[in-house]
Design an enzyme around this catalytic site. Structure first.
Site: not given
Length: 428
Positions: A13, A129, A136, A187, A190, A201, A205, A302
């Site tokens: 995607t 990025e 962002i 969605g 997971e 996760d 970051k 997204g």
């Protein structure tokens, strides 16, 4: 004008979003960089997989090495994910003098220092990025916007799945498990949500943001991690009653060149800007010594927000290529790593205790806090019709993590305490 040729690893995607933006915005992009941008080759796992974008079949290969070793390709855009094989592809591409744009937070959190060192050696760009907070532009902001300032604190909602779950629990009074099931159906989560809900996760970051913000090599093991699977709707109700919202926050703080980084469910004062960030949105709050408080908000995931960040990085790489300055903007950690000890990490705490419903219990509990020199901001004792035990809610003043650990161990040993039901950090 000679086109700049791009190799794309992955056509999911996000990869499809990159193709759409490059092809659909070609005129604008070309005007910015001074030449056309052409996607020359695309590596995919399955050629026959149905896709909602049409791509010339001649561009597609199942062998990533064909893309990496193509002498015509100037820039590799990696959106395939994974760590082991992907690391080898990127290191080989750098060895061949190709520039890298990636959205791979796992790879950069675990092997970013090695990759950036190789990029510096080969005078190549590595831009990432999209690896943190989707659309962002927080990484570019930390590198360029705060280049003249000293960052004291980074506090962020950097995982949309957990923010969606906590937001729905707060707004609807629903249970964690019910909202998680809903998030999986939509969605947002997971089928195996462990990485998101247990904070892994977000920790990856925050390791990236800490490395950039504090200019030192923050590794994943340096991040103290706690997830949201233990957060109950009762905890959130208590937070609201006291004037707080519950968020999974990544918190990185630096003082006197020593830093601490954590990811944990946190009660944040309702008036704080981060408290109003709901749903799948992300936000990062940065406190600079000179500039003071700033906050960056937007879509944290997204296909198109992430692809937008990737193509922005691609444009930056090509501009550097035209100017002959590739490899000069990498932030390779140069400061010695100095982690704070638990004695030097201070914050307020919320505790919910289930205790014997009889006289003298509260005195015994407050005595424990006094013994370890933890002062109390507020204490509330109440009965609960659904709980035969009495419930005591305590909010402390700032206390060291080491002292609070001693308090918690002592409380668990007190016969009058049946259970330390909840313990959360308090911010704002």
């Amino acid at each position: 004008m000679k086109p700049v040729k791009v190799g794309l690893l992955g056509l999911g995607t996000v990869g499809a979003g990159v193709v759409r933006i490059v092809e659909g915005n070609q005129e604008d992009l070309s005007s910015q960089v001074g030449s056309p941008i052409v996607i020359e080759r695309i590596a995919v796992k399955n050629v026959d997989k149905p896709r909602d974008i049409e791509v010339d079949a001649a561009l597609i290969t199942t062998d990533p090495w064909e893309v990496i070793r193509d002498p015509e390709i100037d820039v590799i855009v990696e959106v395939m994910g994974g760590i082991a094989g992907t690391k080898e592809y990127i290191l080989e591409a750098l060895e061949l003098g190709k520039h890298i744009v990636t959205a791979n937070k796992d790879l950069m959190a675990l092997h970013g220092s090695e990759i950036l060192a190789k990029a510096q050696e080969k005078q190549c760009d590595v831009f990432y990025e999209a690896s943190v907070a989707g659309g962002i532009p927080i990484i570019r902001t930390l590198i360029e916007g705060f280049s003249s300032d000293k960052i004291k604190k980074i506090m962020g909602i950097v995982n949309g799945t957990t923010n969606y779950i906590l937001s729905k629990m707060s707004q609807e009074g629903a249970s964690y498990h019910d909202v998680l099931k809903e998030a999986q159906g939509l969605g947002y989560a997971e089928s195996d949500p462990t990485s998101d809900v247990e904070g892994l996760d977000a920790a990856r970051k925050m390791a990236i943001l800490g490395t950039l913000g504090f200019r030192t090599n923050v590794e994943l093991n340096d991040v103290s991690v706690s997830g949201i699977s233990g957060v109950s709707k009762e905890d959130i109700a208590f937070a609201k009653r006291l004037g707080y919202d519950m968020k999974l926050l990544g918190i990185a703080e630096c003082e006197d060149e020593e830093f601490s980084i954590s990811v944990q469910p946190t009660m944040i004062r309702t008036g704080h800007p981060l408290a109003s960030v709901n749903g799948v949105f992300n936000a990062v709050y940065v406190y600079g010594q000179a500039v003071g408080e700033t906050m960056f908000y937007g879509a944290g995931a997204g296909a198109m927000p992430t692809a937008t960040s990737i193509v922005a990085d691609l444009v930056a790489v090509i501009k550097n290529l035209k100017l002959g300055v590739n490899g000069l903007k990498q932030i390779v950690p140069y400061k010695q790593k100095k982690l704070k000890s638990d004695e030097d990490i201070f914050y307020k705490n919320f505790l919910l205790l289930h205790v014997d419903d009889k006289a003298g219990v509260l005195a015994k509990i407050t005595q424990v806090f006094a013994e370890y020199e933890v002062s109390l901001d507020s204490v509330v004792q109440q009965a609960n019709a659904n709980n035969p035990d009495a419930e005591i809610i305590i909010v402390t003043h700032n206390a060291s993590k080491a002292s609070m650990n001693k308090v918690l161990r002592h409380l668990e040993e007190l016969p009058v305490i049946h259970r330390v039901k909840s313990h959360y950090r308090v911010e704002g």
